[in-house]
Design a protein around this motif. Sequence first.
Motif, short mmCIF file in Angstrom:
data_model
loop_
_atom_site.label_atom_id
_atom_site.label_comp_id
_atom_site.label_asym_id
_atom_site.label_seq_id
_atom_site.Cartn_x
_atom_site.Cartn_y
_atom_site.Cartn_z
N VAL A 173 -5.85 7.14 6.40
CA VAL A 173 -7.23 7.06 6.37
C VAL A 173 -7.88 8.08 6.86
O VAL A 173 -7.49 8.53 7.88
N ILE A 198 0.78 -1.09 -0.03
CA ILE A 198 -0.10 0.07 -0.12
C ILE A 198 0.64 1.38 0.04
O ILE A 198 1.79 1.41 0.78
N ARG A 205 -0.66 3.22 6.02
CA ARG A 205 -1.85 3.43 5.64
C ARG A 205 -2.44 4.71 6.23
O ARG A 205 -1.92 4.92 7.35
N ARG A 234 -6.92 7.61 1.22
CA ARG A 234 -8.36 7.23 1.10
C ARG A 234 -9.35 7.56 2.28
O ARG A 234 -9.01 7.85 3.37
N TYR A 268 -11.13 0.57 2.66
CA TYR A 268 -9.85 0.75 2.68
C TYR A 268 -9.28 0.73 4.27
O TYR A 268 -10.13 1.03 5.15
N ASP A 300 -13.26 4.96 -0.64
CA ASP A 300 -13.11 3.48 -0.47
C ASP A 300 -13.54 3.10 0.92
O ASP A 300 -12.98 3.21 1.76
#
Length: 259
Positions: free
Chosen positions: A239, A3, A237, A9, A259, A256
């Motif tokens: 988010v 990722i 990640r 996202r 996600y 998403d």
Amino acid sequence: MSIDPAATRCVVEPDKPSLADAVATRFVGKLVQLTQSQQAVHISLTGGSMGAAVLERAAAHPGVGMVDWSRTHFWWSDERFVPRDDAERNALQARQAMLDRLEIPAENIHEPAAAGEGVTLDEAADAYAAELARYGTDQRPWPQFDICFLGVGPDGHIASLFPDRGEVRISDRAVLAVRDSPKPPPERITFTRPVINSSVRVWMVVAGGDKAPALGLVLAGASYLSVPAAGAHGTARTVIFVDDDAAAEVPEDLIDPDY
């Protein structure tokens, strides 16, 4: 599949209560997983109404009994330098919402010093940096946070890193004393950007239509000097959890739900 941490996202929920529930559920699930696989789990909390709402719902989640709290350490990306019992205190909000309601060892709650306790603002910042260093790694004098929660202000600030101020440029220290904050109270303690960006996961929780313009700038790739939230990224990640009102300017291709 690897990722790209730059590939931020958004997960969108219809309203603030749904948003708090969704983030709390993911948080508890991730804590269960992490405390089963790691000796120590480090979490950086944030303040504000949504930060407290997430923690309150997490404390009531049926899965909290599966979390090994002896392995879980809590910190704050920023704190208001006010008395410990002041309602503005992020740590007090977190304690009332979750920390004092669960069997978390007192030594695992790493709360910065408060005003009125015989230390200056600078001494409090230095002491917090020293506490971070106790859990540091060979790579950095602070722990790598498994989850770093962040709120985002209408001006795009995160922690106590405000737009177009000197603090957003500093990268050679872990903790800073902040004076004359554009948002009261004026004196604060904050992580620097390198501490935030070394986190495995950065989770921004954003609610309300007043946050929509700032979030639009974040996702458009604005300069982090002018929009600090645009410079917040996790190593694995990133988010942004938002409600419908805050998502008004989020491009469809950046939403998403999985996600």
